[in-house]
Design a protein around this motif. Structure first.
Motif, PDB file in Angstrom:
ATOM      1  N   UNK A  43       0.908  -1.119   0.034  1.00 51.89           N
ATOM      2  CA  UNK A  43       0.045  -0.355  -0.007  1.00 51.89           C
ATOM      3  C   UNK A  43       0.669   1.282  -0.118  1.00 51.89           C
ATOM      4  N   UNK A  44       1.902   1.364   0.902  1.00 54.18           N
ATOM      5  CA  UNK A  44       2.566   2.441   0.888  1.00 54.18           C
ATOM      6  C   UNK A  44       3.596   2.600  -0.503  1.00 54.18           C
ATOM      7  N   UNK A  45       4.037   1.486  -0.852  1.00 56.05           N
ATOM      8  CA  UNK A  45       4.652   1.388  -2.465  1.00 56.05           C
ATOM      9  C   UNK A  45       3.804   2.114  -3.376  1.00 56.05           C
ATOM     10  N   UNK A  46       2.491   1.384  -3.510  1.00 51.59           N
ATOM     11  CA  UNK A  46       1.852   2.109  -4.430  1.00 51.59           C
ATOM     12  C   UNK A  46       1.336   3.569  -4.308  1.00 51.59           C
ATOM     13  N   UNK A  47       1.385   4.055  -2.912  1.00 50.00           N
ATOM     14  CA  UNK A  47       1.013   5.416  -2.907  1.00 50.00           C
ATOM     15  C   UNK A  47       1.856   6.108  -3.192  1.00 50.00           C
ATOM     16  N   UNK A  48       3.108   6.026  -2.553  1.00 48.52           N
ATOM     17  CA  UNK A  48       4.278   6.940  -3.010  1.00 48.52           C
ATOM     18  C   UNK A  48       4.533   6.898  -4.604  1.00 48.52           C
ATOM     19  N   UNK A  49       4.482   5.597  -5.130  1.00 47.59           N
ATOM     20  CA  UNK A  49       4.451   5.664  -6.754  1.00 47.59           C
ATOM     21  C   UNK A  49       3.565   6.536  -7.638  1.00 47.59           C
ATOM     22  N   UNK A  50       2.123   6.324  -7.061  1.00 47.03           N
ATOM     23  CA  UNK A  50       1.042   7.006  -7.665  1.00 47.03           C
ATOM     24  C   UNK A  50       1.207   8.513  -7.459  1.00 47.03           C
ATOM     25  N   UNK A  73      -3.594  -8.516 -25.044  1.00 50.44           N
ATOM     26  CA  UNK A  73      -4.905  -8.207 -25.866  1.00 50.44           C
ATOM     27  C   UNK A  73      -4.768  -6.943 -26.292  1.00 50.44           C
ATOM     28  N   UNK A  74      -3.623  -6.096 -26.313  1.00 51.98           N
ATOM     29  CA  UNK A  74      -3.628  -4.651 -26.636  1.00 51.98           C
ATOM     30  C   UNK A  74      -4.652  -3.795 -25.792  1.00 51.98           C
ATOM     31  N   UNK A  75      -4.700  -4.172 -24.507  1.00 54.67           N
ATOM     32  CA  UNK A  75      -5.541  -3.378 -23.630  1.00 54.67           C
ATOM     33  C   UNK A  75      -4.744  -2.838 -22.446  1.00 54.67           C
ATOM     34  N   UNK A  76      -5.059  -1.783 -21.734  1.00 55.08           N
ATOM     35  CA  UNK A  76      -4.636  -1.455 -20.512  1.00 55.08           C
ATOM     36  C   UNK A  76      -4.269   0.273 -20.842  1.00 55.08           C
ATOM     37  N   UNK A  77      -3.978   0.451 -19.372  1.00 53.61           N
ATOM     38  CA  UNK A  77      -3.838   2.032 -19.256  1.00 53.61           C
ATOM     39  C   UNK A  77      -2.967   2.082 -17.945  1.00 53.61           C
ATOM     40  N   UNK A  78      -2.252   3.271 -18.126  1.00 55.50           N
ATOM     41  CA  UNK A  78      -1.409   3.695 -17.011  1.00 55.50           C
ATOM     42  C   UNK A  78      -1.521   5.074 -16.632  1.00 55.50           C
ATOM     43  N   UNK A  79      -2.126   5.451 -15.619  1.00 52.72           N
ATOM     44  CA  UNK A  79      -2.217   6.864 -15.068  1.00 52.72           C
ATOM     45  C   UNK A  79      -1.949   6.801 -13.357  1.00 52.72           C
ATOM     46  N   UNK A  80      -1.903   7.743 -12.707  1.00 55.30           N
ATOM     47  CA  UNK A  80      -1.630   8.075 -11.423  1.00 55.30           C
ATOM     48  C   UNK A  80      -2.996   7.401 -10.557  1.00 55.30           C
ATOM     49  N   UNK A  81      -4.144   7.662 -11.048  1.00 53.54           N
ATOM     50  CA  UNK A  81      -5.241   7.466 -10.507  1.00 53.54           C
ATOM     51  C   UNK A  81      -5.424   5.929 -10.232  1.00 53.54           C
ATOM     52  N   UNK A  82      -5.097   4.953 -11.336  1.00 59.22           N
ATOM     53  CA  UNK A  82      -5.067   3.682 -10.914  1.00 59.22           C
ATOM     54  C   UNK A  82      -4.135   3.406  -9.922  1.00 59.22           C
ATOM     55  N   UNK A  83      -3.068   3.756 -10.016  1.00 60.89           N
ATOM     56  CA  UNK A  83      -1.836   3.541  -8.884  1.00 60.89           C
ATOM     57  C   UNK A  83      -2.498   3.793  -7.547  1.00 60.89           C
ATOM     58  N   UNK A  84      -2.999   4.831  -7.226  1.00 57.60           N
ATOM     59  CA  UNK A  84      -3.398   5.372  -6.011  1.00 57.60           C
ATOM     60  C   UNK A  84      -4.650   4.390  -5.633  1.00 57.60           C
ATOM     61  N   UNK A  85      -5.512   4.066  -6.538  1.00 52.08           N
ATOM     62  CA  UNK A  85      -6.626   3.276  -6.364  1.00 52.08           C
ATOM     63  C   UNK A  85      -6.202   1.805  -6.146  1.00 52.08           C
ATOM     64  N   UNK A  86      -5.154   1.476  -6.473  1.00 48.30           N
ATOM     65  CA  UNK A  86      -4.559   0.145  -5.901  1.00 48.30           C
ATOM     66  C   UNK A  86      -3.807   0.227  -4.600  1.00 48.30           C
ATOM     67  N   UNK A  87      -3.389   1.270  -4.323  1.00 49.64           N
ATOM     68  CA  UNK A  87      -2.762   1.532  -2.692  1.00 49.64           C
ATOM     69  C   UNK A  87      -4.039   1.253  -1.840  1.00 49.64           C
TER      70      UNK A  87
END
Length: 118
Positions: A43-50, A73-87
């Protein structure tokens, strides 16, 4: 000061709520068996990274979905919102911890989005 990244904050809220609900369901079925210290560490790792990714996105004025990943499958997106959600997912060892993490992380994300980081 005005909020320039409202879409990102809204998407962070959506991701956070979705992953919080998923985690509460997993907690009630006892199917997520990861030691507490590992959950907090992730959680801390994903929060700092996000949050670092949010600074970078703001500095470079990137759109909401700036990095479409190329997967099998050529899908996926990267942004800080998803990383913070993961934390938020990893902090939610119970519903109270999840709601506290959700509130704090959304407030931090909104605070970062208010300022110009150039």
């Amino acid at each position: 000061m005005e909020l320039k990244r409202g879409k990102n904050i809204a998407f962070t809220v959506i991701c956070g709520v979705f992953l919080l609900i998923v985690r509460i369901i997993l907690n009630s079925t006892c199917s997520f068996m990861v030691p507490y210290k590992i959950q907090i560490t992730l959680g801390v790792f994903f929060l700092i990274y996000g949050l670092a990714l949010a600074f970078w996105e703001i500095k470079n004025e990137l759109p909401l979905f700036w990095g479409a990943g190329s997967s099998l499958f050529n899908i996926g997106a990267v942004n800080s919102s998803m990383i913070v959600g993961a934390s938020i997912f990893f902090f939610a060892s119970n519903a109270v911890h999840g709601l506290c993490a959700f509130g704090i992380e959304i407030a931090l994300y909104a605070l970062i989005s208010v300022f110009e980081w150039k």
